[in-house]
Scaffold this active site. Structure first.
Site, PDB file in Angstrom:
ATOM      1  N   ASP A 194      -1.407  -3.409  -6.709  1.00 25.15           N
ATOM      2  CA  ASP A 194      -0.347  -2.424  -6.737  1.00 25.15           C
ATOM      3  C   ASP A 194       0.864  -3.068  -7.412  1.00 25.15           C
ATOM      4  O   ASP A 194       1.330  -4.122  -6.968  1.00 25.15           O
ATOM      5  CB  ASP A 194      -0.003  -2.060  -5.279  1.00 25.15           C
ATOM      6  CG  ASP A 194       0.582  -0.693  -5.142  1.00 25.15           C
ATOM      7  OD1 ASP A 194       1.343  -0.290  -6.028  1.00 25.15           O
ATOM      8  OD2 ASP A 194       0.298  -0.034  -4.120  1.00 25.15           O
ATOM      9  N   GLU A 226       0.856   6.287 -10.308  1.00 29.20           N
ATOM     10  CA  GLU A 226       1.361   7.193  -9.283  1.00 29.20           C
ATOM     11  C   GLU A 226       2.440   8.045  -9.924  1.00 29.20           C
ATOM     12  O   GLU A 226       3.467   7.514 -10.372  1.00 29.20           O
ATOM     13  CB  GLU A 226       1.944   6.415  -8.102  1.00 29.20           C
ATOM     14  CG  GLU A 226       2.303   7.354  -6.965  1.00 29.20           C
ATOM     15  CD  GLU A 226       3.328   6.787  -6.000  1.00 29.20           C
ATOM     16  OE1 GLU A 226       3.383   7.242  -4.855  1.00 29.20           O
ATOM     17  OE2 GLU A 226       4.100   5.883  -6.386  1.00 29.20           O
ATOM     18  N   ASP A 285       3.054   1.872  -9.300  1.00 30.62           N
ATOM     19  CA  ASP A 285       3.916   2.613  -8.380  1.00 30.62           C
ATOM     20  C   ASP A 285       4.925   3.482  -9.146  1.00 30.62           C
ATOM     21  O   ASP A 285       5.581   2.985 -10.083  1.00 30.62           O
ATOM     22  CB  ASP A 285       4.669   1.577  -7.518  1.00 30.62           C
ATOM     23  CG  ASP A 285       5.429   2.200  -6.370  1.00 30.62           C
ATOM     24  OD1 ASP A 285       4.784   2.778  -5.489  1.00 30.62           O
ATOM     25  OD2 ASP A 285       6.675   2.102  -6.354  1.00 30.62           O
ATOM     26  N   HIS A 328      -0.965   5.539   2.209  1.00 29.87           N
ATOM     27  CA  HIS A 328      -0.010   4.976   3.167  1.00 29.87           C
ATOM     28  C   HIS A 328       1.293   5.757   3.244  1.00 29.87           C
ATOM     29  O   HIS A 328       2.177   5.389   4.014  1.00 29.87           O
ATOM     30  CB  HIS A 328       0.280   3.524   2.762  1.00 29.87           C
ATOM     31  CG  HIS A 328       0.908   3.472   1.404  1.00 29.87           C
ATOM     32  ND1 HIS A 328       0.219   3.778   0.253  1.00 29.87           N
ATOM     33  CD2 HIS A 328       2.173   3.192   1.011  1.00 29.87           C
ATOM     34  CE1 HIS A 328       1.037   3.677  -0.783  1.00 29.87           C
ATOM     35  NE2 HIS A 328       2.229   3.327  -0.353  1.00 29.87           N
ATOM     36  N   ASP A 329       1.451   6.794   2.423  1.00 29.95           N
ATOM     37  CA  ASP A 329       2.659   7.621   2.465  1.00 29.95           C
ATOM     38  C   ASP A 329       2.397   8.996   3.064  1.00 29.95           C
ATOM     39  O   ASP A 329       3.316   9.800   3.179  1.00 29.95           O
ATOM     40  CB  ASP A 329       3.208   7.849   1.045  1.00 29.95           C
ATOM     41  CG  ASP A 329       3.681   6.586   0.378  1.00 29.95           C
ATOM     42  OD1 ASP A 329       4.139   5.660   1.079  1.00 29.95           O
ATOM     43  OD2 ASP A 329       3.591   6.503  -0.870  1.00 29.95           O
TER      44      ASP A 329
END
Ligand code: NOJ
Length: 552
Positions: free
Chosen positions: A96, A248, A196, A322-323
Site C-alpha cells: 500500500d 484507490e 492510496d 479497513h474503511d
C-alpha cells in the site's frame, strides 16, 4: 506469471491480523504464520496496508519513512521472509503506497518547516487570504483542510488529518523521490501496489473557494492526473510486466476510471471506486443511519460493470476493507441469516467482471462489533466525528448509533481465529477490543464445518481458476427492476453464467428472461444445498444465491 483477471486478492490489516509477540499489535511474523491458512483459501496476492515507520495517527496512512518498517510490525528481514515464504506457496505481495500526503513527522516535512526551500516545494503551501485560510476547503476528517504555519505566516494543505500534509505532485523532484521508493520495493520482490487516494494528488494551479462544496471538485481526478500516472507507470511498475497496480479512486467518475485502467492507456491495472457503498448515506451523508437503497445499489453496480466493460477498463471488486463496515452487518443479516447472507453477498461480487478483493475476516463472516462507548474507538475519523457532533449538540446515544453503523473501526477489530482468549489474535492486550461474538464466529469453527462461509469463499476462488467465463466473460444486466433480486449474466464463447441473488430474508418469485432448458445446464454454486433446478418461474428463498452454468 499470474493473470490478475484470474486472481483473488486478500487484504491484510497487519495491526489486527495476528500478533506473534504478545504486544497486542499484529505483525509480519503473524502474517507469515498464517500463510498456509491463506494458501488453503486459494488467494493469489496479499495486499498489506501500510507498515512503514509512522506515528500511527491514521494507522499507518501517515508515513514518516517509506523505506523502513515500523518496529511494531517487525523488521526488513521479516518482510523478506514473508516475500520468500509467500512465493513458495505462489502468493505474491502487494504493498500500500500513500503518496497523496506524508506524516508531518516525515523528515521532508520537518525540513520544510525548518525553512528549507527544496522541501517546502514538496508540499502544498499557500499564503493566507484576507488574513485567514487560503480557501474554504474541508478536511475529509473534519474541520478546515488548511493548517497555519506560524514561522512563515503560510498554510499547508491536508485533505486528511492535520498530521497528514499533502504532497506537491507538480514538483518533478518530488515525483522522482516517489518513483525511487516504488523501485526500492520492487527490488524487494513486491509484485503489486495499491495506491492510496491516488486520484487526489493532482491539485489545481490556483486555490479558489468552492461555492458548491468542500473543495473536492477542484482536486478529484484533478488536472494532469493522467499524465502523472502515465509517467509513474513508465518510470516504475510499467517496466515490470508482472507488477500489478490498483488505484484507490475517491469520488471518481467512470470516464476517468476507464482511462486509469484501460490497458492501452498504460496507467494502472485496475481501480477501486466507492459509489456502490454510499447507498446507505442519507442525503449523501456518511454519518447517518439508513437501510441501504437496494435499487440504487443494483443500478450503480450494473452501470459500472457495463460502462467499464465498454471502455475496456477493469474494476477491483469489493464489499469490505479497513474503511468500511462489515458487509454482512450492512447489506446482509448478521443474525438470523448470517451464513446465507454472507455467502449471497460473496456470490454477487465474485461472479462480476473484475478482480475480487477479500478483506480479512470477511471469509468467516466477521460482523461489526457494535461498540457502545466512544472509549472503545481508535479511529481518528470516528473520534473526530464524535467530537464535532457532540459540539453541535447531538445526542450521544444517537452518535454512537451512527458509529455502530458507519465507523471504520467496525472492520478493524482483531481477526477471530479461535475460541481462546482474544480469539487467538494475541496473548497480550489487543490494541482495539474484539467483537464479542468470536466464540461463535471464528476461523477454527469455519474450518470444522463443511457448510461454512470459509469453504464457500474457497469454492468461489477455485471456480475463477476453473472457468474462464468468470474472469473473461462479458457482463450483461438482467431484470434491473426486481424488488429483491439482483440477477445478471456473463457470456463467453458458447457459455453463459446466470447469477441470481436474493438480497432479502423473504422468499420471492423470479421469472427469468432466459430459457435455460435450451442449454446444457448445471448449478456451479449455491448457498442452499438443494437449490432448485430451474423452471420458468422459480421461488428464490431468503438470501438465496445460485449460479447456473449454461452451455450450447
Ligand atoms: C484511504 C485509506 O484507505 C484510509 O484508511 C486513509 O485514512 C486515507 N486514505 C488517507 O490516507
Amino acid at each position: 506469471m499470474k493473470d490478475f483477471k484470474k486472481s483473488v486478492i486478500y487484504q491484510i490489516y497487519p495491526k489486527s491480523f495476528k500478533d506473534s509477540n504478545g504486544d497486542g499489535i499484529g505483525d509480519l511474523k503473524g502474517v507469515i504464520e498464517k500463510l498456509p491458512y491463506l494458501k488453503q483459501l486459494g488467494i493469489d496476492y496479499i495486499w498489506l496496508t501500510p507498515f512503514y515507520v509512522s506515528p500511527q495517527k491514521d494507522n499507518g496512512y501517515d508515513v514518516a519513512d517509506y523505506y523502513r518498517i515500523d518496529e511494531k510490525f517487525g523488521t526488513m528481514a521479516d518482510f523478506e521472509e514473508l516475500v520468500r515464504e509467500g512465493r513458495k506457496l505462489d502468493i505474491e505481495i502487494m504493498l500500500d503506497m500513500v503518496f497523496n500526503h506524508t506524516s508531518t513527522e516525515h523528515s521532508w516535512f520537518k525540513r520544510a518547516m525548518a525553512g528549507e526551500e527544496k522541501y517546502k516545494n514538496y508540499y502544498i503551501i499557500a499564503e493566507p487570504k484576507n488574513g485567514g485560510e487560503p480557501t474554504n476547503w474541508l478536511s475529509k476528517f473534519g474541520g478546515s483542510a488548511w493548517e497555519y504555519i506560524k514561522e512563515c505566516n503560510e498554510y499547508y494543505l491536508h485533505l486528511f488529518d492535520v498530521t497528514q500534509a499533502d504532497l506537491n505532485w507538480k514538483n518533478k523532484e518530488l515525483r522522482q523521490e516517489i518513483f525511487e521508493i516504488v523501485k526500492f520495493w520492487i527490488g524487494k520482490g513486491v509484485k503489486g501496489f495499491r495506491l492510496d487516494v491516488i486520484n487526489l494528488v493532482a491539485k489545481p494551479d490556483d486555490y479558489k473557494n468552492d461555492d458548491r462544496g468542500d473543495g473536492r471538485r477542484f482536486y478529484t481526478d484533478g488536472p494532469n492526473i493522467h499524465d502523472y500516472l502515465k509517467e509513474f507507470n513508465r518510470e516504475t511498475f510499467g517496466k515490470q510486466a508482472d507488477v500489478i497496480t490498483v488505484g484507490e479512486m475517491s469520488s471518481t467518475s467512470i470516464e476517468n476510471c476507464i482511462r486509469y485502467s484501460a490497458p492501452q492507456e498504460q496507467e494502472l491495472s485496475m481501480v477501486f471506486s466507492f459509489h456502490h457503498l454510499k447507498v446507505d448515506y442519507k442525503g449523501g451523508d456518511k454519518w447517518s443511519v439508513m437501510d441501504f437503497d437496494f435499487k440504487q445499489l443494483i443500478q450503480i453496480l450494473n452501470l459500472w460493470q457495463v460502462e467499464m466493460q465498454e471502455g475496456n477498463g477493469w474494476n477491483a471488486l469489493f464489499w469490505c476493507n479497513h474503511d468500511q463496515p462489515r458487509i454482512v452487518s450492512r447489506f446482509g443479516d448478521d443474525e438470523k441469516y448470517h451464513n446465507k447472507s454472507a455467502k449471497m453477498l460473496a456470490t454477487v461480487m465474485h461472479m462480476m467482471r473484475g478482480t475480487p478483493y477479500i478483506y480479512q475476516g470477511e471469509e468467516v463472516g466477521m460482523t461489526n462489533p457494535y461498540f457502545d462507548k466512544i472509549e472503545l474507538h481508535r479511529d481518528i475519523e470516528s473520534i473526530n466525528y464524535y467530537e464535532i457532533a457532540k459540539q453541535q449538540g447531538q445526542n450521544k446515544q444517537q452518535i454512537m448509533r451512527v458509529l455502530q453503523s458507519k465507523s471504520r473501526d467496525n472492520s478493524r477489530t482483531p481477526m477471530q481465529w479461535d475460541t481462546s482468549a482474544n480469539a487467538g489474535f494475541t496473548t497480550g492486550t489487543p490494541w482495539i477490543s474484539l467483537s464479542e461474538n468470536y466464540p461463535n464466529i471464528n476461523v477454527e469453527a469455519n474450518l470444522r464445518d463443511r457448510n461454512s462461509i470459509y469453504y464457500y469463499y474457497q469454492q468461489l476462488i477455485q471456480l475463477r481458476k476453473d472457468y474462464d467465463i468468470i474472469a473473461y466473460g462479458k457482463y450483461k444486466p438482467l431484470v434491473a427492476d426486481h424488488e429483491k433480486i439482483f440477477a445478471y449474466m456473463r457470456e463467453y464463447k458458447n457459455q453463459k453464467l446466470l447469477v441470481i441473488n436474493n438480497f432479502y430474508g423473504q422468499e420471492t418469485k423470479f421469472q427469468c428472461p432466459i430459457d435455460i432448458d435450451e442449454y446444457n445446464h448445471k448449478i456451479l454454486i449455491s448457498n442452499y444445498a438443494d437449490s432448485a433446478s430451474y423452471s420458468k418461474e422459480i421461488v428464490i428463498r431468503p438470501y438465496e444465491a445460485v449460479v447456473y452454468h449454461l452451455e450450447k
